[in-house]
Design an enzyme around this catalytic site. Structure first.
Site, PDB file in Angstrom:
ATOM      1  N   LYS A   1      -8.945  -0.902  -1.813  1.00 21.63           N
ATOM      2  CA  LYS A   1      -8.976   0.475  -1.280  1.00 21.63           C
ATOM      3  C   LYS A   1      -9.601   1.424  -2.296  1.00 21.63           C
ATOM      4  O   LYS A   1     -10.384   2.312  -1.948  1.00 21.63           O
ATOM      5  CB  LYS A   1      -7.551   0.945  -0.933  1.00 21.63           C
ATOM      6  CG  LYS A   1      -6.955   0.222   0.273  1.00 21.63           C
ATOM      7  CD  LYS A   1      -5.695   0.892   0.779  1.00 21.63           C
ATOM      8  CE  LYS A   1      -4.444   0.579   0.018  1.00 21.63           C
ATOM      9  NZ  LYS A   1      -3.817  -0.704   0.319  1.00 21.63           N
TER      10      LYS A   1
ATOM     11  N   ASP B   1      -7.944  -4.938   4.579  1.00 19.75           N
ATOM     12  CA  ASP B   1      -6.632  -4.594   4.023  1.00 19.75           C
ATOM     13  C   ASP B   1      -5.709  -4.078   5.130  1.00 19.75           C
ATOM     14  O   ASP B   1      -4.520  -4.390   5.140  1.00 19.75           O
ATOM     15  CB  ASP B   1      -6.737  -3.564   2.896  1.00 19.75           C
ATOM     16  CG  ASP B   1      -5.356  -3.250   2.313  1.00 19.75           C
ATOM     17  OD1 ASP B   1      -4.677  -4.203   1.880  1.00 19.75           O
ATOM     18  OD2 ASP B   1      -4.929  -2.082   2.333  1.00 19.75           O
TER      19      ASP B   1
ATOM     20  N   HIS C   1      -2.709   5.563  -7.122  1.00 18.23           N
ATOM     21  CA  HIS C   1      -2.081   4.687  -6.133  1.00 18.23           C
ATOM     22  C   HIS C   1      -0.797   4.133  -6.719  1.00 18.23           C
ATOM     23  O   HIS C   1      -0.753   3.722  -7.872  1.00 18.23           O
ATOM     24  CB  HIS C   1      -3.017   3.541  -5.750  1.00 18.23           C
ATOM     25  CG  HIS C   1      -2.719   2.995  -4.390  1.00 18.23           C
ATOM     26  ND1 HIS C   1      -3.348   3.428  -3.247  1.00 18.23           N
ATOM     27  CD2 HIS C   1      -1.819   2.065  -3.981  1.00 18.23           C
ATOM     28  CE1 HIS C   1      -2.877   2.786  -2.203  1.00 18.23           C
ATOM     29  NE2 HIS C   1      -1.941   1.948  -2.616  1.00 18.23           N
TER      30      HIS C   1
ATOM     31  N   ARG D   1       1.465  -8.677   6.157  1.00 20.47           N
ATOM     32  CA  ARG D   1       2.342  -8.895   4.989  1.00 20.47           C
ATOM     33  C   ARG D   1       3.663  -8.171   5.173  1.00 20.47           C
ATOM     34  O   ARG D   1       4.718  -8.681   4.794  1.00 20.47           O
ATOM     35  CB  ARG D   1       1.647  -8.392   3.701  1.00 20.47           C
ATOM     36  CG  ARG D   1       0.523  -9.303   3.243  1.00 20.47           C
ATOM     37  CD  ARG D   1      -0.295  -8.637   2.153  1.00 20.47           C
ATOM     38  NE  ARG D   1       0.483  -8.326   0.983  1.00 20.47           N
ATOM     39  CZ  ARG D   1       0.322  -7.221   0.244  1.00 20.47           C
ATOM     40  NH1 ARG D   1      -0.620  -6.338   0.550  1.00 20.47           N
ATOM     41  NH2 ARG D   1       1.076  -7.001  -0.796  1.00 20.47           N
TER      42      ARG D   1
ATOM     43  N   SER E   1      -4.993  -5.694  -2.563  1.00 25.00           N
ATOM     44  CA  SER E   1      -4.784  -4.672  -1.534  1.00 25.00           C
ATOM     45  C   SER E   1      -5.077  -3.281  -2.117  1.00 25.00           C
ATOM     46  O   SER E   1      -5.820  -2.486  -1.537  1.00 25.00           O
ATOM     47  CB  SER E   1      -3.334  -4.760  -1.033  1.00 25.00           C
ATOM     48  OG  SER E   1      -2.971  -3.606  -0.327  1.00 25.00           O
TER      49      SER E   1
HETATM   50  N1  URA Z   1       0.369  -0.530  -1.952  1.00 25.20           N
HETATM   51  C1  URA Z   1      -0.702  -1.135  -1.351  1.00 25.20           C
HETATM   52  O1  URA Z   1      -1.651  -0.466  -0.964  1.00 25.20           O
HETATM   53  N2  URA Z   1      -0.700  -2.453  -1.206  1.00 25.20           N
HETATM   54  C2  URA Z   1       0.313  -3.236  -1.623  1.00 25.20           C
HETATM   55  O2  URA Z   1       0.234  -4.436  -1.474  1.00 25.20           O
HETATM   56  C3  URA Z   1       1.432  -2.616  -2.232  1.00 25.20           C
HETATM   57  C4  URA Z   1       1.424  -1.254  -2.387  1.00 25.20           C
END
Ligand code: URA
Length: 437
Positions: free
Chosen positions: A187, A161, A82, A168, A183
């Site tokens: 995930k 999220d 990620h 956001r 966040s």
């Molecule tokens: N990627 C994400 O999934 N969340 C964030 O807050 C920033 C980048």
């Protein structure tokens, strides 16, 4: 418990209990707490911060807002990566098939664009038919059948999220360590991967501007991952200039496809090899970075990574004709080259300005639920350390709106800074943090 009291406590700088956090997260997810209260809490967290315990509790509550996947029936180890968000960052589109081609399943929940930074789902949805909102059962079935699955947050998977993320994006509450860490890690934890590589971006076009901030974000996330028994590595990578050449959804998808065919930009390929290499190391698929690199280059050169990509798109119902012939992907009506105003070496190329320009051309959202224009964006011909003759092509702007062209031209020219002397290329990778579990 009342949402308004929780907002007031955070506004006044207090530490929230696990119960308060969970009450708010689950209430918001169920639609009992409205967007305006959630936006207020986000701003209070943004301004007053959260400590490590609150951040871990927020992550756990968000992860448990939907199903927690158990992928142990699919393979002994499922890997994931990620990015914390950058400009021109289409890494997942290449890394997922590259790693899956080695036989390691990649199951991932991705996001959409956030502020100036692009999102993998928006890039994938440039392909007509591509389905990112799968149920938890479909997620597992596709991962088993195709070795890759990439979905968005849904009612089944980390719905909290999905809802916080969309708020956001349009309330200037993105770049906070606790909000980013929760966040991302909610995930990762919910989607069931055992080994996770975090690509933590630092620089002008990242949410973290300094090395210290990037390390703090990396450590917050790796601590959460470690506490939950996941193998985690964090790569601190440079985001002062965009990654690769293309910035914009369909344009980035095209660049990823070109890279899988062996003719993508060198910096982008190198970045993908580092991230994918760390995934193989975490999963014990390679003994060292050199072995990982050789394995990955073999998957690329043999065409297996491309075939994996193609099967994955078919598996998620994307129209494969569009990836077989990327000229079919969305195109703009206006495509304009921008000539260099001077001769010299490119000393700087402000990734934030390039990302904002692509968003303003229609590639990003200004209000929740806005539809985006997948075709718009920028393709850079010259990046830091390149020598350019006056009048030579600096970049190309893709837009459907003549009125936005003049503004885009001005912003993009201002994004460049110049030197008469040769300039060194900034490093792609600053450091790699490995965490033993
Ligand atoms: N990627 C994400 O999934 N969340 C964030 O807050 C920033 C980048």
């Amino acid at each position: 418990m009342r949402a308004v009291d929780i907002i007031a406590r955070k506004r006044d700088g207090h530490t929230l209990s696990a119960k308060e956090i969970d009450f708010f997260v689950q209430g918001f997810t169920r639609g009992e707490i409205p967007d305006y209260q959630a936006a207020s809490l986000l701003m209070a967290i943004y301004l007053k911060g959260m400590d490590a315990r609150e951040t871990a509790d927020l992550t756990t509550s968000m992860a448990h807002s939907g199903m927690m996947m158990d992928l142990s029936s699919i393979a002994p180890i499922v890997v994931d990566k990620h990015s914390t968000g950058g400009v021109g960052d289409k890494t997942t589109l290449v890394v997922a098939p590259l790693v899956a081609a080695t036989g390691l399943p990649v199951g991932k929940i991705s996001g959409r664009g956030l502020g100036f930074s692009g999102g993998t789902l928006d890039k994938l949805e440039s392909i007509p038919g591509f389905k990112a909102d799968l149920s938890a059962e479909e997620f597992v079935a596709k991962l088993r059948d195709h070795g890759i699955v990439i979905v968005g947050q849904t009612a089944d998977m980390v719905p909290a999220d999905g809802k916080f993320y969309a708020l956001r994006d349009v309330t200037a509450t993105v770049s906070n360590i606790s909000l980013i860490a929760s966040s991302i890690m909610s995930k990762k934890v919910a989607s069931g991967a055992n080994a996770i590589v975090l690509d933590v971006k630092v620089g002008l076009g990242a949410f973290m501007h300094t090395r210290e901030e990037a390390i703090a974000l990396a450590q917050t996330m790796t601590n959460i991952g470690q506490a939950l028994g996941r193998r985690v590595a964090a790569v601190i990578s440079d985001m002062n200039q965009p990654l690769g050449q293309a910035v914009g959804n369909a344009l980035e998808l095209k660049e990823a496809i070109a890279t899988l065919h062996g003719h993508g930009p060198a910096d982008f390929l190198e970045h993908c090899l580092v991230i994918a290499g760390q995934m193989l190391l975490l999963a014990n698929r390679a003994r060292d970075t050199q072995e990982a690199r050789e394995l990955l280059l073999h998957e690329l050169d043999s065409g297996r990574a491309w075939r994996k990509f193609r099967n994955w798109i078919v598996g998620q119902e994307g129209d494969v004709a569009y990836v077989d012939d990327p000229a079919l992907l969305p195109q703009t009506t206006l495509i304009e080259d921008l000539p260099s105003p001077r001769s010299g070496y490119v000393a700087g190329l402000n990734a934030l300005e390039v990302g904002l320009t692509a968003a303003l051309l229609g590639g990003g959202r200004t209000r929740k639920g806005d539809t985006i224009d997948h075709a718009v964006g920028v393709v850079l011909a010259k990046k830091i350390s390149d020598y350019v003759e006056k009048g030579e092509r600096l970049l190309t702007i893709h837009t459907n709106d003549e009125q936005k062209l003049a503004d885009a031209r001005r912003r993009l020219l201002d994004a460049y800074s110049w030197s008469d002397e040769p300039v060194e290329c900034p490093p792609l990778i600053h450091e790699i943090i490995n965490v033993e579990t």
